[in-house]
Scaffold this motif. Structure first.
Motif, PDB file in Angstrom:
ATOM      1  N   ASP A 214     -18.946  26.500  -0.062  1.00  0.00           N
ATOM      2  CA  ASP A 214     -19.794  27.686  -0.158  1.00  0.00           C
ATOM      3  C   ASP A 214     -19.006  28.981   0.064  1.00  0.00           C
ATOM      4  O   ASP A 214     -19.398  29.847   0.839  1.00  0.00           O
ATOM      5  CB  ASP A 214     -20.945  27.582   0.842  1.00  0.00           C
ATOM      6  CG  ASP A 214     -22.066  28.580   0.563  1.00  0.00           C
ATOM      7  OD1 ASP A 214     -22.159  29.049  -0.586  1.00  0.00           O
ATOM      8  OD2 ASP A 214     -22.836  28.895   1.484  1.00  0.00           O
ATOM      9  N   GLY A 215     -17.872  29.099  -0.618  1.00  0.00           N
ATOM     10  CA  GLY A 215     -17.086  30.329  -0.562  1.00  0.00           C
ATOM     11  C   GLY A 215     -16.298  30.529   0.714  1.00  0.00           C
ATOM     12  O   GLY A 215     -15.898  31.663   1.017  1.00  0.00           O
ATOM     13  N   ASP A 216     -16.032  29.464   1.471  1.00  0.00           N
ATOM     14  CA  ASP A 216     -15.322  29.577   2.746  1.00  0.00           C
ATOM     15  C   ASP A 216     -14.002  30.343   2.579  1.00  0.00           C
ATOM     16  O   ASP A 216     -13.112  29.930   1.835  1.00  0.00           O
ATOM     17  CB  ASP A 216     -15.051  28.180   3.300  1.00  0.00           C
ATOM     18  CG  ASP A 216     -14.210  28.207   4.564  1.00  0.00           C
ATOM     19  OD1 ASP A 216     -14.496  29.014   5.453  1.00  0.00           O
ATOM     20  OD2 ASP A 216     -13.249  27.422   4.648  1.00  0.00           O
ATOM     21  N   GLU A 217     -13.876  31.453   3.297  1.00  0.00           N
ATOM     22  CA  GLU A 217     -12.709  32.317   3.144  1.00  0.00           C
ATOM     23  C   GLU A 217     -11.445  31.662   3.670  1.00  0.00           C
ATOM     24  O   GLU A 217     -10.354  31.904   3.151  1.00  0.00           O
ATOM     25  CB  GLU A 217     -12.947  33.654   3.849  1.00  0.00           C
ATOM     26  CG  GLU A 217     -13.986  34.527   3.162  1.00  0.00           C
ATOM     27  CD  GLU A 217     -14.091  35.907   3.799  1.00  0.00           C
ATOM     28  OE1 GLU A 217     -13.481  36.107   4.872  1.00  0.00           O
ATOM     29  OE2 GLU A 217     -14.770  36.773   3.218  1.00  0.00           O
ATOM     30  N   GLY A 218     -11.578  30.826   4.706  1.00  0.00           N
ATOM     31  CA  GLY A 218     -10.398  30.154   5.238  1.00  0.00           C
ATOM     32  C   GLY A 218      -9.767  29.230   4.217  1.00  0.00           C
ATOM     33  O   GLY A 218      -8.541  29.187   4.078  1.00  0.00           O
ATOM     34  N   ALA A 219     -10.599  28.489   3.492  1.00  0.00           N
ATOM     35  CA  ALA A 219     -10.069  27.594   2.463  1.00  0.00           C
ATOM     36  C   ALA A 219      -9.407  28.385   1.334  1.00  0.00           C
ATOM     37  O   ALA A 219      -8.370  27.985   0.804  1.00  0.00           O
ATOM     38  CB  ALA A 219     -11.183  26.711   1.910  1.00  0.00           C
ATOM     39  N   LEU A 220     -10.000  29.525   0.988  1.00  0.00           N
ATOM     40  CA  LEU A 220      -9.402  30.362  -0.064  1.00  0.00           C
ATOM     41  C   LEU A 220      -8.071  30.942   0.391  1.00  0.00           C
ATOM     42  O   LEU A 220      -7.129  31.056  -0.401  1.00  0.00           O
ATOM     43  CB  LEU A 220     -10.364  31.481  -0.454  1.00  0.00           C
ATOM     44  CG  LEU A 220     -11.641  31.029  -1.184  1.00  0.00           C
ATOM     45  CD1 LEU A 220     -12.569  32.217  -1.413  1.00  0.00           C
ATOM     46  CD2 LEU A 220     -11.300  30.354  -2.507  1.00  0.00           C
ATOM     47  N   ARG A 221      -7.981  31.295   1.668  1.00  0.00           N
ATOM     48  CA  ARG A 221      -6.697  31.782   2.185  1.00  0.00           C
ATOM     49  C   ARG A 221      -5.650  30.676   2.134  1.00  0.00           C
ATOM     50  O   ARG A 221      -4.473  30.927   1.870  1.00  0.00           O
ATOM     51  CB  ARG A 221      -6.854  32.306   3.614  1.00  0.00           C
ATOM     52  CG  ARG A 221      -7.608  33.610   3.720  1.00  0.00           C
ATOM     53  CD  ARG A 221      -7.390  34.267   5.074  1.00  0.00           C
ATOM     54  NE  ARG A 221      -7.776  33.399   6.179  1.00  0.00           N
ATOM     55  CZ  ARG A 221      -8.997  33.353   6.711  1.00  0.00           C
ATOM     56  NH1 ARG A 221      -9.955  34.129   6.226  1.00  0.00           N
ATOM     57  NH2 ARG A 221      -9.259  32.553   7.714  1.00  0.00           N
ATOM     58  N   HIS A 222      -6.080  29.440   2.391  1.00  0.00           N
ATOM     59  CA  HIS A 222      -5.140  28.318   2.321  1.00  0.00           C
ATOM     60  C   HIS A 222      -4.635  28.138   0.888  1.00  0.00           C
ATOM     61  O   HIS A 222      -3.444  27.880   0.668  1.00  0.00           O
ATOM     62  CB  HIS A 222      -5.829  27.047   2.814  1.00  0.00           C
ATOM     63  CG  HIS A 222      -4.942  25.842   2.785  1.00  0.00           C
ATOM     64  ND1 HIS A 222      -3.721  25.800   3.425  1.00  0.00           N
ATOM     65  CD2 HIS A 222      -5.084  24.628   2.181  1.00  0.00           C
ATOM     66  CE1 HIS A 222      -3.159  24.620   3.221  1.00  0.00           C
ATOM     67  NE2 HIS A 222      -3.959  23.896   2.458  1.00  0.00           N
ATOM     68  N   TRP A 223      -5.525  28.273  -0.075  1.00  0.00           N
ATOM     69  CA  TRP A 223      -5.116  28.215  -1.485  1.00  0.00           C
ATOM     70  C   TRP A 223      -4.108  29.318  -1.789  1.00  0.00           C
ATOM     71  O   TRP A 223      -3.078  29.082  -2.431  1.00  0.00           O
ATOM     72  CB  TRP A 223      -6.349  28.349  -2.369  1.00  0.00           C
ATOM     73  CG  TRP A 223      -6.087  28.468  -3.841  1.00  0.00           C
ATOM     74  CD1 TRP A 223      -6.156  29.608  -4.595  1.00  0.00           C
ATOM     75  CD2 TRP A 223      -5.749  27.412  -4.760  1.00  0.00           C
ATOM     76  NE1 TRP A 223      -5.878  29.325  -5.914  1.00  0.00           N
ATOM     77  CE2 TRP A 223      -5.629  27.994  -6.050  1.00  0.00           C
ATOM     78  CE3 TRP A 223      -5.552  26.047  -4.623  1.00  0.00           C
ATOM     79  CZ2 TRP A 223      -5.313  27.240  -7.178  1.00  0.00           C
ATOM     80  CZ3 TRP A 223      -5.227  25.297  -5.751  1.00  0.00           C
ATOM     81  CH2 TRP A 223      -5.122  25.897  -7.009  1.00  0.00           C
ATOM     82  N   GLN A 224      -4.391  30.513  -1.320  1.00  0.00           N
ATOM     83  CA  GLN A 224      -3.462  31.618  -1.566  1.00  0.00           C
ATOM     84  C   GLN A 224      -2.115  31.354  -0.897  1.00  0.00           C
ATOM     85  O   GLN A 224      -1.057  31.695  -1.444  1.00  0.00           O
ATOM     86  CB  GLN A 224      -4.050  32.933  -1.072  1.00  0.00           C
ATOM     87  CG  GLN A 224      -3.219  34.139  -1.494  1.00  0.00           C
ATOM     88  CD  GLN A 224      -3.708  35.439  -0.887  1.00  0.00           C
ATOM     89  OE1 GLN A 224      -4.580  35.433  -0.022  1.00  0.00           O
ATOM     90  NE2 GLN A 224      -3.151  36.544  -1.323  1.00  0.00           N
ATOM     91  N   HIS A 225      -2.151  30.764   0.282  1.00  0.00           N
ATOM     92  CA  HIS A 225      -0.904  30.399   0.966  1.00  0.00           C
ATOM     93  C   HIS A 225      -0.075  29.447   0.113  1.00  0.00           C
ATOM     94  O   HIS A 225       1.147  29.598  -0.017  1.00  0.00           O
ATOM     95  CB  HIS A 225      -1.251  29.757   2.313  1.00  0.00           C
ATOM     96  CG  HIS A 225      -0.072  29.165   3.032  1.00  0.00           C
ATOM     97  ND1 HIS A 225       0.898  29.935   3.626  1.00  0.00           N
ATOM     98  CD2 HIS A 225       0.296  27.868   3.238  1.00  0.00           C
ATOM     99  CE1 HIS A 225       1.816  29.149   4.184  1.00  0.00           C
ATOM    100  NE2 HIS A 225       1.468  27.889   3.953  1.00  0.00           N
ATOM    101  N   GLN A 226      -0.732  28.474  -0.508  1.00  0.00           N
ATOM    102  CA  GLN A 226      -0.020  27.545  -1.377  1.00  0.00           C
ATOM    103  C   GLN A 226       0.564  28.266  -2.588  1.00  0.00           C
ATOM    104  O   GLN A 226       1.657  27.931  -3.065  1.00  0.00           O
ATOM    105  CB  GLN A 226      -0.952  26.417  -1.839  1.00  0.00           C
ATOM    106  CG  GLN A 226      -1.507  25.548  -0.720  1.00  0.00           C
ATOM    107  CD  GLN A 226      -0.446  24.689  -0.058  1.00  0.00           C
ATOM    108  OE1 GLN A 226       0.715  24.681  -0.455  1.00  0.00           O
ATOM    109  NE2 GLN A 226      -0.834  23.959   0.971  1.00  0.00           N
ATOM    110  N   LEU A 227      -0.150  29.268  -3.094  1.00  0.00           N
ATOM    111  CA  LEU A 227       0.356  30.027  -4.234  1.00  0.00           C
ATOM    112  C   LEU A 227       1.617  30.801  -3.882  1.00  0.00           C
ATOM    113  O   LEU A 227       2.544  30.908  -4.691  1.00  0.00           O
ATOM    114  CB  LEU A 227      -0.714  30.996  -4.748  1.00  0.00           C
ATOM    115  CG  LEU A 227      -2.002  30.388  -5.307  1.00  0.00           C
ATOM    116  CD1 LEU A 227      -2.937  31.491  -5.792  1.00  0.00           C
ATOM    117  CD2 LEU A 227      -1.709  29.389  -6.414  1.00  0.00           C
TER     118      LEU A 227
END
Length: 494
Positions: A214-227
């Motif tokens: 549901d749009g969890d910002e922590g998970a999105l930050r983790h994705w960005q970290h991988q990028l």
């Protein structure tokens, strides 16, 4: 079968052909009318004008056909790039129901380009086929799930046509961002199905699937970290505004003095405000600089539980070829002084939380991955749950058995049922943690039959695929996949 280019161009070209025929008919009529005029000079003038008009009209029609072909060719290139994928291309492929996945795919492509990836191409899953994936080398998928585990509408043809095939993809490396809502029973159902299909075709994950609830910002930050790791750049700002809390660095000590490897530093950080909470398996995001500085965060597995009164980390000191320290490790192990304030935030990592029941746990890891496993062991010991088995690998027994005294104490008390160790640099033959999995296959099968869960923490390169292959050899591919589906095989690898 008619190619996409011809399917697009033929209807328009047909219209142009009709116009050509009409133009020719008009020229004949003009010419016939001209012969009816008795005065030769006037008739000749009319014929000349008629022929000129017809020629101009023919030229226009030919231009129209050529333009139609070019547009059809261009449309084909923008929708299907099979056969045109270059070795250094990174494809960002999205499947979106409401537009969220498409927007995140655009951010993903922009982040990669800004991070130094030279060739980034963004596509909808509707325009992707088996040939394209088989020819690609690196692909990032951003996909949503709709309803109870269904694919978005724009992915229907891909699911129907491509995912029903066996498509060997031994050279494909992929990352997957799966969007979902845990309020539904089949959370991230399509993302998980896509991940399973890609692995079954021989594709290799660049990192474990990032699931967004549901749009969890922590998970999105983790994705960005991988990028940022994929692009090789650490300069990108967070997509979501950081809200760091003030903590104090109170202790650090090197655990592996004399090791042939880089220093592994045990760091202890205490909160400045009451109420700090986290669970074993959670991740800490550290701001590598003063609070308020615009620097990207770094992620570390937490090695402690709230009852310890502090977040503890095990940080490998990184040094780049030019001698400069790693952004996060340099800050935590040297630049931030003991007693200084630093900014951090805890990211819930529910996919690596422990089971709620008393089932056995098999913990597998290497290097600084012992941090995340230690938190689970501390939590299990505190709960009185003693069916715990640790398989751990490092360089040397003399210098790299991190938290060794603590592990030996748990083992002596029966709070750790079994401890298996492997050291790659010790003579006569170095061994790795995946060798321990192979050596203990019979016992592994017994624990799995008793309902055990397997948790892996440590290096994505080398260790994680090695352990996965050893588990498949010991348990069977179908059994390992079933463990993954049941949530009994979980990984925190980096």
């Amino acid at each position: 079968m008619i190619s996409t280019r011809w399917r697009t161009a033929l209807p328009l070209a047909g219209q142009a052909l009709v116009m050509l025929l009409l133009g020719a008919l008009a020229m004949l009529l003009f010419h016939w009318n001209g012969l009816e005029v008795p005065r030769v000079d006037v008739a000749a003038g009319r014929i000349t004008m008629s022929v000129g008009a017809a020629a101009a009209y023919l030229a226009f029609c030919l231009y129209f056909v050529a333009r139609t072909w070019r547009r059809a060719s261009s449309a084909t290139r923008n929708t299907t790039v099979a056969g045109a994928v270059l070795a250094d291309d990174v494809l960002v492929i999205h499947a979106s129901q409401t537009g969220t996945a498409e927007a995140l795919a655009a951010k993903t492509a922009d982040a990669l380009a800004a991070g130094g990836v030279a060739r980034v191409r963004r596509l909808g899953l509707a325009s992707v086929d088996a040939a394209l994936l088989a020819s690609a080398s690196r692909v990032l998928f951003v996909v949503s799930t709709t309803g109870e585990g269904d694919a978005p509408d724009d992915a229907y043809a891909f699911v129907r046509d491509t995912m029903q095939q066996a498509v060997p993809m031994p050279r494909l490396q992929f990352g997957l961002l799966a969007l979902g809502d845990s309020a539904y029973e089949s959370f991230c159902g399509f993302g998980r199905a896509l991940d399973h299909w890609l692995r079954a075709q021989g594709a290799t994950p660049l990192f474990d699937t990032v699931e967004v609830d549901d749009g969890d910002e922590g998970a999105l930050r983790h994705w960005q970290h991988q990028l940022t790791l994929l692009g090789g750049s650490s300069d990108a700002a967070d997509w979501s505004p950081p809200a760091y809390e003030a903590w104090r660095l109170v202790q650090r000590r090197v655990l592996n003095a004399g090791s042939p490897g880089a220093p592994a530093v045990h760091v202890r950080i205490e909160p400045q405000a009451p109420g700090a909470a986290w669970a074993a398996g959670d991740i800490v995001e550290v701001l590598p600089g003063p609070i308020g500085s615009d620097r990207p965060h770094r992620e570390y597995s937490i090695a402690s539980i709230p009852a310890d009164g502090a977040i503890e980390l095990l940080v490998r000191q990184v040094q780049h070829p030019d001698g400069t320290p790693g952004l996060g490790s340099g800050w935590l192990t040297a630049q931030c002084a003991v007693g200084d304030t630093l900014g951090l935030r805890v990211r819930r990592n529910t996919s690596f939380h422990a089971p709620d029941d008393d089932r056995p746990m098999i913990l597998v890891g290497n290097g600084t991955g012992i941090a995340g496993l230690r938190a689970h062991l501390r939590q299990r010991v505190a709960q009185g749950r003693h069916r715990n088995w640790l398989l751990f690998g490092e360089r040397t027994r003399a210098h790299d058995l991190h938290f060794g005294k603590e592990l030996e104490t748990w083992l002596a008390r029966g709070e750790l049922s079994r401890l298996d160790l492997a050291f790659s640099r010790d003579a006569p033959t170095g061994r790795y943690v995946q060798h321990l999995v192979a050596d203990t296959a019979a016992t592994m099968r017994e624990w799995i039959a008793q309902g055990a869960a397997i948790y892996v923490c440590g290096s994505l390169q080398g260790m994680a695929p090695g352990v996965d292959a050893a588990l498949v050899e010991a348990l069977g591919a179908q059994a390992v996949e079933q463990l993954r589906i049941e949530g009994r095989y979980r990984r925190d690898v980096y």
